[in-house]
Design a protein around this motif. Structure first.
Motif, PDB file in Angstrom:
ATOM      1  N   UNK A  23       7.125  -1.071  13.776  1.00  0.00           N
ATOM      2  CA  UNK A  23       6.936  -2.264  12.935  1.00  0.00           C
ATOM      3  C   UNK A  23       6.463  -3.425  13.797  1.00  0.00           C
ATOM      4  N   UNK A  24       5.336  -3.981  13.436  1.00  0.00           N
ATOM      5  CA  UNK A  24       4.842  -5.184  14.104  1.00  0.00           C
ATOM      6  C   UNK A  24       4.972  -6.312  13.074  1.00  0.00           C
ATOM      7  N   UNK A  25       5.850  -7.281  13.359  1.00  0.00           N
ATOM      8  CA  UNK A  25       6.108  -8.330  12.364  1.00  0.00           C
ATOM      9  C   UNK A  25       5.262  -9.557  12.634  1.00  0.00           C
ATOM     10  N   UNK A  26       4.818 -10.179  11.531  1.00  0.00           N
ATOM     11  CA  UNK A  26       4.042 -11.416  11.659  1.00  0.00           C
ATOM     12  C   UNK A  26       4.791 -12.565  10.987  1.00  0.00           C
ATOM     13  N   UNK A  27       4.304 -13.785  11.235  1.00  0.00           N
ATOM     14  CA  UNK A  27       5.028 -14.978  10.767  1.00  0.00           C
ATOM     15  C   UNK A  27       4.693 -15.387   9.328  1.00  0.00           C
ATOM     16  N   UNK A  28       4.086 -14.472   8.561  1.00  0.00           N
ATOM     17  CA  UNK A  28       3.841 -14.710   7.130  1.00  0.00           C
ATOM     18  C   UNK A  28       4.249 -13.465   6.376  1.00  0.00           C
ATOM     19  N   UNK A  29       3.479 -13.109   5.327  1.00  0.00           N
ATOM     20  CA  UNK A  29       3.785 -11.889   4.588  1.00  0.00           C
ATOM     21  C   UNK A  29       3.542 -12.068   3.110  1.00  0.00           C
ATOM     22  N   UNK A  30       4.470 -11.539   2.293  1.00  0.00           N
ATOM     23  CA  UNK A  30       4.250 -11.535   0.842  1.00  0.00           C
ATOM     24  C   UNK A  30       4.189 -12.937   0.250  1.00  0.00           C
ATOM     25  N   UNK A  31       4.609 -13.946   0.991  1.00  0.00           N
ATOM     26  CA  UNK A  31       4.525 -15.313   0.465  1.00  0.00           C
ATOM     27  C   UNK A  31       3.084 -15.833   0.532  1.00  0.00           C
ATOM     28  N   UNK A  32       2.309 -15.407   1.531  1.00  0.00           N
ATOM     29  CA  UNK A  32       0.908 -15.848   1.584  1.00  0.00           C
ATOM     30  C   UNK A  32      -0.044 -14.773   1.071  1.00  0.00           C
ATOM     31  N   UNK A  33       0.414 -13.526   0.958  1.00  0.00           N
ATOM     32  CA  UNK A  33      -0.404 -12.451   0.386  1.00  0.00           C
ATOM     33  C   UNK A  33       0.501 -11.455  -0.335  1.00  0.00           C
ATOM     34  N   UNK A  34       0.633 -11.660  -1.638  1.00  0.00           N
ATOM     35  CA  UNK A  34       1.525 -10.808  -2.444  1.00  0.00           C
ATOM     36  C   UNK A  34       0.847  -9.490  -2.828  1.00  0.00           C
ATOM     37  N   UNK A  35      -0.468  -9.385  -2.575  1.00  0.00           N
ATOM     38  CA  UNK A  35      -1.235  -8.271  -3.128  1.00  0.00           C
ATOM     39  C   UNK A  35      -0.766  -6.882  -2.653  1.00  0.00           C
ATOM     40  N   UNK A  36      -0.425  -6.691  -1.369  1.00  0.00           N
ATOM     41  CA  UNK A  36       0.061  -5.360  -0.980  1.00  0.00           C
ATOM     42  C   UNK A  36       1.360  -4.989  -1.699  1.00  0.00           C
ATOM     43  N   UNK A  37       2.278  -5.956  -1.841  1.00  0.00           N
ATOM     44  CA  UNK A  37       3.553  -5.658  -2.498  1.00  0.00           C
ATOM     45  C   UNK A  37       3.370  -5.450  -3.997  1.00  0.00           C
ATOM     46  N   UNK A  38       2.455  -6.216  -4.598  1.00  0.00           N
ATOM     47  CA  UNK A  38       2.297  -6.172  -6.058  1.00  0.00           C
ATOM     48  C   UNK A  38       1.382  -5.053  -6.533  1.00  0.00           C
ATOM     49  N   UNK A  39       0.301  -4.827  -5.799  1.00  0.00           N
ATOM     50  CA  UNK A  39      -0.689  -3.830  -6.260  1.00  0.00           C
ATOM     51  C   UNK A  39      -0.901  -2.693  -5.253  1.00  0.00           C
ATOM     52  N   UNK A  40      -0.077  -2.631  -4.220  1.00  0.00           N
ATOM     53  CA  UNK A  40      -0.300  -1.649  -3.137  1.00  0.00           C
ATOM     54  C   UNK A  40      -1.715  -1.821  -2.571  1.00  0.00           C
ATOM     55  N   UNK A  41      -2.167  -3.066  -2.518  1.00  0.00           N
ATOM     56  CA  UNK A  41      -3.525  -3.340  -2.027  1.00  0.00           C
ATOM     57  C   UNK A  41      -3.611  -3.073  -0.527  1.00  0.00           C
ATOM     58  N   UNK A  42      -4.763  -2.573  -0.109  1.00  0.00           N
ATOM     59  CA  UNK A  42      -4.946  -2.225   1.308  1.00  0.00           C
ATOM     60  C   UNK A  42      -5.846  -3.229   1.998  1.00  0.00           C
ATOM     61  N   UNK A  43      -5.546  -3.489   3.247  1.00  0.00           N
ATOM     62  CA  UNK A  43      -6.319  -4.450   4.047  1.00  0.00           C
ATOM     63  C   UNK A  43      -6.587  -3.873   5.421  1.00  0.00           C
TER      64      UNK A  43
END
Ligand code: LLP
Length: 432
Positions: A313-333
């Motif tokens: 796991x590599x953690x970053x200082x943001x996440x679902x608060x600035x990009x909800x799309x992976x959690x909501x739609x399983x969106x890939x980046x």
């Protein structure tokens, strides 16, 4: 070229992204003005300048700020808004009201009053009671407003279930049952308070094939014909929505605007000839395709946890608060370590956010150079539905947004502070 690598550093629209992260802090949304302008140009070339009597209304829900309104106005597009807040933003940016169109499946009376008060260009009516409200507001103000009916074309698009909007079982649009749609059309034609301009459909978002657009178009054309046959009324406009997909990863088979629009325009021209009518003015509402690939998000890498034999796991200082799309739609980046951009990708890791949710994962299985605390991670194609869907979950402030162009950077949205987040909070007497 909006992103390039020089001396192992990722540059975005001419800016050193590692320097941007240092100067403005992370997480940081970075929008390339060059890329946005390029997309607007593509729309002019493939649609507006190719066919007369056409409009493109940028769907502000994808990314809307005062500066974005200015760019859209300068590039000759109209604006599609879906709430009082979006409308207010456009008006505050002095966007010409006559070039604004209001969508929305449950517009409040206040929102409709605001829209009619500003005398905006079009209201896309999404239900029958909405027409009654519009009529009564217009009557009170002694004015007339131009409307279209959003129809539910009953097509199923090939995208995530949460972002398909054209199927029959949908909260959007007016169902096409004869006993519902025809009395509504007759009423709009005869109403002294509205100019009935025609029909609107939007079938879904992030689409890579034009099947559902073409099916919906067929349905809309049939409705235009029925309206001529039944009421001798030719609707002067047709809005065919947005939904044109972009490239997030190599899995996305992105298509050109022409791929979607050319066959539709051909069908509409054919139909108009057959019916011996002037071709209706055609409107599109692209959102994601204008801003999606024009944005990246920069993060600072923090904690790294290597669970042997399972996952790193590599953690970053943001996440679902600035990009909800992976959690909501399983969106890939896709992502890259901006300060190790030219180095070989030796690690397979999972990029996790900092929210207290196991689902706060930005990218599963990202192939990266070896990550260390303090590295800057750039995630690509975050320009659409990132900032506009951001939240303060866990009381994380919404990141700043930068506009970059040819090596220059300017803040267009300041970073939220802790004080901003509690500014509207009140402690009642009883708790003091
Ligand atoms: N017009 C209407 C009436 C719409 O409902 C939408 C998007 C658009 C235009 C613009 O569609 P686009 O060109 O951006 O695909 N939050 C989701 C996307 C929701 C789209 C809703 N409607 C996401 O992040 O994927």
């Amino acid at each position: 070229m909006k992103s390039e690598i020089k001396n192992n550093i990722l540059y975005f629209d001419g800016c050193d992204t590692v320097e941007l992260a240092k100067k403005y802090g992370t997480p940081l949304y970075v929008m390339s003005e060059t890329a946005i302008v390029e997309k607007c140009r593509e729309i002019r070339d493939a649609f507006l300048n190719k066919h007369e009597r056409t409009r493109a209304a940028y769907a502000g829900k994808a990314f809307l700020t005062l500066s974005m309104c200015k760019i859209i106005e300068r590039e000759g597009l109209c604006m599609d808004v879906v709430s009082g807040g979006e409308l207010y933003t456009a008006i505050k940016a002095n966007f010409p009201p006559e070039k604004i169109e209001l969508n929305g499946n449950n517009k409040s009376i206040e929102e409709l009053e605001l829209a009619i008060g500003y005398n905006i260009g079009r209201i896309i009516v999404d239900g029958l009671d909405e027409l009654e409200i519009i009529e009564s507001i217009c009557k009170g103000k002694g004015t007339k407003t131009s409307i279209l009916y959003r129809i539910t074309p009953g097509v199923k698009s090939d995208s995530h279930d949460y972002i398909v909007t054209g199927k029959k079982d949908s909260k959007f649009g007016i169902p096409l049952d004869d006993e519902v749609i025809f009395p509504a059309i007759e009423r709009a034609i005869n109403s002294p308070y509205v100019n009935f301009m025609g029909f609107h459909f939007h079938v879904g978002s992030q689409l890579h094939n034009n099947d559902s657009h073409l099916k919906a178009l067929e349905t809309a054309l049939k409705l235009i014909k029925d309206t001529i046959d039944k009421y001798n009324y030719v609707t002067p406009e047709l809005n065919i929505g947005g939904g044109f997909g972009i490239k997030y990863t190599d899995e996305d088979d992105k298509k050109s605007y022409a791929y979607f629009l050319d066959p539709m325009m051909e069908k509409i021209d054919e139909f108009s000839k057959e019916q011996n009518i002037k071709r209706p003015e055609i409107v599109i509402e692209p959102g994601r395709s204008i801003v999606g690939e024009a944005g990246i998000t920069l993060y600072t890498i923090g904690t790294i946890k290597d669970i042997k034999g399972i996952r790193k796991y590599v953690s970053v200082d943001g996440g679902m608060t600035d990009n909800i799309r992976p959690a909501l739609y399983q969106a890939k980046y896709e992502s890259i370590i901006a300060n190790k951009a030219g180095m070989p990708n030796t690690d397979m890791v999972t990029i996790s956010g900092k929210c207290c949710e196991s689902g706060d994962i930005l990218i599963k299985d990202a192939n990266l150079a070896s990550a260390e605390r303090g590295d800057i991670l750039a995630v690509f194609s975050t320009g659409a539905y990132g900032h506009s869907m951001a939240s303060n979950y866990n009381k994380n402030p919404i990141p700043a947004t930068l506009l970059v162009k040819d090596g220059k950077s300017e803040i267009i949205v300041k970073r939220q502070t802790y004080d901003h987040m509690i500014a509207n909070e009140v402690i009642p007497e009883s708790l003091i």
